[in-house]
Design a protein around this motif. Structure first.
Motif, PDB file in Angstrom:
ATOM      1  N   PHE A 168       0.834  -1.206   0.000  1.00 26.98           N
ATOM      2  CA  PHE A 168       0.000   0.000   0.000  1.00 26.98           C
ATOM      3  C   PHE A 168       0.867   1.254   0.000  1.00 26.98           C
ATOM      4  O   PHE A 168       0.643   2.176  -0.784  1.00 26.98           O
ATOM      5  CB  PHE A 168      -0.934   0.009   1.216  1.00 26.98           C
ATOM      6  N   ARG A 220       2.591   1.792  -3.378  1.00 25.67           N
ATOM      7  CA  ARG A 220       1.686   2.321  -4.397  1.00 25.67           C
ATOM      8  C   ARG A 220       1.386   3.785  -4.148  1.00 25.67           C
ATOM      9  O   ARG A 220       1.419   4.616  -5.051  1.00 25.67           O
ATOM     10  CB  ARG A 220       0.381   1.530  -4.417  1.00 25.67           C
ATOM     11  N   ASP A 221       1.128   4.118  -2.897  1.00 23.23           N
ATOM     12  CA  ASP A 221       0.797   5.492  -2.532  1.00 23.23           C
ATOM     13  C   ASP A 221       1.979   6.425  -2.789  1.00 23.23           C
ATOM     14  O   ASP A 221       1.813   7.498  -3.366  1.00 23.23           O
ATOM     15  CB  ASP A 221       0.386   5.540  -1.061  1.00 23.23           C
ATOM     16  N   GLN A 222       3.177   6.016  -2.403  1.00 24.11           N
ATOM     17  CA  GLN A 222       4.359   6.848  -2.601  1.00 24.11           C
ATOM     18  C   GLN A 222       4.750   6.933  -4.066  1.00 24.11           C
ATOM     19  O   GLN A 222       5.242   7.957  -4.524  1.00 24.11           O
ATOM     20  CB  GLN A 222       5.536   6.322  -1.778  1.00 24.11           C
ATOM     21  N   GLN A 262       2.810   7.051  -6.542  1.00 26.10           N
ATOM     22  CA  GLN A 262       1.935   8.019  -7.203  1.00 26.10           C
ATOM     23  C   GLN A 262       2.278   9.456  -6.827  1.00 26.10           C
ATOM     24  O   GLN A 262       2.025  10.376  -7.584  1.00 26.10           O
ATOM     25  CB  GLN A 262       0.479   7.732  -6.845  1.00 26.10           C
ATOM     26  N   GLN A 263       2.872   9.653  -5.643  1.00 22.03           N
ATOM     27  CA  GLN A 263       3.142  11.005  -5.160  1.00 22.03           C
ATOM     28  C   GLN A 263       4.570  11.478  -5.411  1.00 22.03           C
ATOM     29  O   GLN A 263       4.813  12.659  -5.527  1.00 22.03           O
ATOM     30  CB  GLN A 263       2.850  11.085  -3.670  1.00 22.03           C
TER      31      GLN A 263
END
Length: 90
Positions: A23, A26-28, A30-31
């Protein structure tokens, strides 16, 4: 709760950690440009985190196309099952 064996607790920890790591990756991703190194996913998958890795692939739609992840996560899931079987088959 887990009896005298630490194996179920270990498996919950390693699977939960791998799921959380997928998780965060994926989150990092995208950012920013920060990513979790592949070896961390693969190592955690093989040492018993296969179910968390397979669940993370399905939920977060990550690492699905790479065969080495599938193999490591499936091997880890099999290892988890064998460890649990050996713990409770007595």
């Amino acid at each position: 709760m887990f009896g005298s064996s630490p194996i179920p607790f270990y498996l919950i920890l390693v699977n939960g950690y791998l799921f959380l790591l997928m998780f965060l990756s994926r989150d990092q991703d995208q950012q920013s440009n920060w990513v979790v190194p592949d070896w961390q996913f693969l190592l955690l998958g093989v040492v018993g985190g296969g179910l968390g890795g397979l669940l993370g692939q399905w939920v977060f739609n990550q690492k699905k196309d790479k065969l080495r992840y599938k193999v490591c996560f499936i091997l880890g899931a099999i290892l988890s099952g064998l460890l649990l079987l050996s713990t409770y088959a007595k």
